[in-house]
Write a protein that holds these residues in place. Structure first.
Motif, PDB file in Angstrom:
ATOM      1  N   LEU A 166      -4.941   6.393  -2.579  1.00 11.14           N
ATOM      2  CA  LEU A 166      -6.322   6.339  -2.103  1.00 11.14           C
ATOM      3  C   LEU A 166      -7.314   6.414  -3.260  1.00 11.14           C
ATOM      4  O   LEU A 166      -8.396   5.830  -3.197  1.00 11.14           O
ATOM      5  CB  LEU A 166      -6.576   7.472  -1.111  1.00 11.14           C
ATOM      6  CG  LEU A 166      -5.795   7.364   0.210  1.00 11.14           C
ATOM      7  CD1 LEU A 166      -6.008   8.615   1.053  1.00 11.14           C
ATOM      8  CD2 LEU A 166      -6.205   6.124   0.987  1.00 11.14           C
TER       9      LEU A 166
ATOM     10  N   ARG B 219      -3.017  -3.305  -3.465  1.00 13.50           N
ATOM     11  CA  ARG B 219      -3.726  -4.021  -2.407  1.00 13.50           C
ATOM     12  C   ARG B 219      -2.867  -4.135  -1.155  1.00 13.50           C
ATOM     13  O   ARG B 219      -3.366  -4.354  -0.064  1.00 13.50           O
ATOM     14  CB  ARG B 219      -4.128  -5.414  -2.895  1.00 13.50           C
ATOM     15  CG  ARG B 219      -4.973  -5.406  -4.166  1.00 13.50           C
ATOM     16  CD  ARG B 219      -6.302  -4.709  -3.957  1.00 13.50           C
ATOM     17  NE  ARG B 219      -7.135  -5.443  -2.997  1.00 13.50           N
ATOM     18  CZ  ARG B 219      -8.287  -4.981  -2.528  1.00 13.50           C
ATOM     19  NH1 ARG B 219      -8.718  -3.784  -2.889  1.00 13.50           N
ATOM     20  NH2 ARG B 219      -8.992  -5.708  -1.689  1.00 13.50           N
TER      21      ARG B 219
ATOM     22  N   GLN C  25      -7.384   2.500  -5.352  1.00 12.84           N
ATOM     23  CA  GLN C  25      -7.134   1.482  -4.341  1.00 12.84           C
ATOM     24  C   GLN C  25      -6.993   0.090  -4.941  1.00 12.84           C
ATOM     25  O   GLN C  25      -6.334  -0.779  -4.353  1.00 12.84           O
ATOM     26  CB  GLN C  25      -8.250   1.515  -3.297  1.00 12.84           C
ATOM     27  CG  GLN C  25      -8.258   2.822  -2.513  1.00 12.84           C
ATOM     28  CD  GLN C  25      -9.297   2.843  -1.421  1.00 12.84           C
ATOM     29  OE1 GLN C  25      -9.628   1.819  -0.839  1.00 12.84           O
ATOM     30  NE2 GLN C  25      -9.831   4.023  -1.134  1.00 12.84           N
TER      31      GLN C  25
END
Length: 536
Positions: A517, A524, A520
């Motif tokens: 998180l 992908r 990011q």
């Protein structure tokens, strides 16, 4: 800058206090030396070129009725049944005979603390000058191997179908040989650094009153420097290991007379160049879905190859269904939510299609677990299965798989050099730094989760911190931090930077929720295991 200790005394470890080592194993009804009992004692020694053995079964339980019975654990883990104990004496009666057999022989056991605690529980007759195999691994092979505990022998030796804990002295000898041989095959600078650091730790521990720990370190170094004292027997029970050469420590130390000299010659293991591979994109421009041939091989894996690896009766329809769903969703801009009960085998259910897709598209895919421990579990237990299944299914190109954790989970070589010991450091500090340096020189990842926090040695001493506190203090100094490495050379030797570079070149990267998180852009396409924890 912290100055390196410059000690110029002749540092070769003393030879063992006997011509040959002995090896002793105890089979017990459980792990508690005060409550669980010994039901077999087995030892061997080499005297004048002849192997001599001692073996005795013991009646583990008191009372005339049932005293010679065998528990389910004894049958499953050792292969021992009640009939083998009929007429056996008690451990208290047998122990003095074992102690007399080992008298005068430095003795290698599996777990020294356990061995000595059982001697005390039986009323004395201690066996002196013992070396624990777990201590040996902690000192000479810190990292993955030393963290295995009693599973160490099973890891280093092919044991066939024998029960897991039915270890005999020959296997103990062979495991010790594998550990010492691997250590002596390291480059001389690494061997010299370990010898200097541990000898300095032993001297400091002696001055602090920790004579037992100092003697244990000296015995281990003597064991490594004098393999002829234990590696051969008349019938070639353990043929000489390629790395077992006489006087290797003394020779390395003579060549590099101080820690500073040795340290200048060493680079961390994770800087060893691997086959050059390009970085992989996290999101391929034109992702290709899995075609019928890929899906046929996927079905083959879950219907045939995986069940055969576990005896032929382990086909799980739910696991296969999850794998099919994951395979159909990869490369599409959407989300798949799967609920799979415990026991479904969900880790392999997503790893297999994920690896097939990532290799097909030459792309990087992330697998995020809830905790770092689950990352370790997936890498150590599931990834080897994944690679074997793909091989059996005929996939020609195996995926590159790596683990990526947060920066502070890795060792920074520059920080370790800056924390090098000085003369006034405590024995525990010298031991902790030397162990960390040997870990850095031999571990391919520099992942500090692989460096055990506890120690088998009785470290400590008057007026000094506990080994646990010392280890935690050192970890704070040597772990990678944001901005810890500014020059190109420093970044090249930082474990965190090496882990990032390795992840960029991997098809499947096993990470954790927090890192996935936070970064990011790095992933992908990602699979979140235990996604019910994402709200945390």
């Amino acid at each position: 800058m912290i100055q390196l200790a410059e000690t110029h005394e002749a540092p070769g470890p003393a030879r063992p206090d006997g011509d040959r080592f002995a090896f002793a194993v105890l089979w017990t009804t459980g792990p508690d030396p005060h409550r669980d009992r010994i039901f077999r004692m087995h030892a061997e020694r080499d005297r004048d070129g002849t192997r001599e053995t001692f073996q005795a079964s013991c009646r583990p339980f008191s009372g005339a009725a049932g005293g010679d019975r065998a528990t389910r654990r004894m049958a499953l883990e050792y292969g021992v049944h009640g009939g083998e104990l009929e007429g056996a004496r008690t451990p208290e009666e047998v122990w003095p005979e074992l102690a007399a057999f080992l008298e005068g022989f430095p003795t290698i056991v599996l777990d020294r603390a356990d061995f000595e605690a059982r001697a005390r529980a039986l009323g004395g007759c201690p066996v002196r000058s013992t070396v624990g195999l777990l201590e040996l691994a902690e000192v000479l092979a810190p990292g993955r191997l030393s963290g295995l505990g009693e599973d160490l022998i099973e890891h280093v030796l092919p044991r066939g179908s024998r029960p897991k804990r039915a270890i005999d002295p020959a296997e103990l000898r062979a495991a010790a040989g594998a550990i010492v041989g691997s250590f002596l095959e390291l480059e001389p600078a690494v061997v010299a650094l370990a010898a200097h650091g541990y000898r300095a730790a032993a001297r400091a521990l002696t001055g602090e009153g920790s004579d037992e720990a100092a003697a244990a370190l000296e015995r281990i170094l003597a064991l490594a420097d004098s393999p002829e004292a234990w590696s051969r027997s008349a019938d070639d029970l353990f043929p000489p290991h390629a790395g077992l050469r006489e006087g290797a420590l003394a020779g390395a130390v003579a060549e590099l007379p101080t820690i500073a000299h040795a340290l200048r010659e060493i680079r961390p293991r994770w800087t060893t160049p691997e086959r050059e591979t390009p970085s992989l994109p996290p999101d391929p421009m034109d992702p290709a879905p899995l075609v019928d041939e890929d899906l046929r091989k996927l079905d083959e894996i879950f219907q045939h190859h995986l069940p055969r690896m576990f005896g032929g009766d382990s086909y799980r329809e739910g696991q296969h269904a999850v794998a099919r769903e994951v395979a159909g969703s990869l490369g599409k801009k959407g989300m798949l939510l799967v609920h799979a009960p415990t026991g479904t085998g969900k880790t392999l259910a997503y790893l297999v299609p994920a690896a097939i897709w990532a290799v097909k598209n030459d792309a990087r895919l992330g697998v995020a677990t809830f905790t770092r421990a689950l990352q370790e579990q997936a890498m150590d237990r599931e990834v080897p299965l994944l690679l074997e299944l793909l091989r059996r299914a005929g996939f020609p190109h195996p995926p590159r798989v790596s683990v990526l954790k947060g920066r502070r989970n890795y060792l920074c070589w520059r920080a370790l050099e800056l924390s090098a010991p000085v003369d006034e450091d405590s024995g525990a500090s010298l031991w902790a730094w030397t162990r960390a340096a040997l870990f850095a020189a031999t571990d391919r990842d520099g992942d500090l989760d692989r460096l055990p926090r506890r120690t088998e040695l009785a470290l400590g001493g008057r007026g000094h911190l506990s080994p646990g506190r010392v280890s935690q203090t050192l970890l704070r100094k040597i772990r990678a931090e944001s901005g810890c490495c500014r020059s190109q050379n420093d970044r090249a030797t930082c474990g965190a930077e090496a882990a990032r570079r390795r992840a960029e070149r991997s098809h499947v990267v096993i990470t954790n929720h927090a890192l996935a998180l936070a970064r990011q852009g790095f992933f992908r396409i990602a699979i979140f295991d235990e996604c019910e924890h994402l709200h945390d």
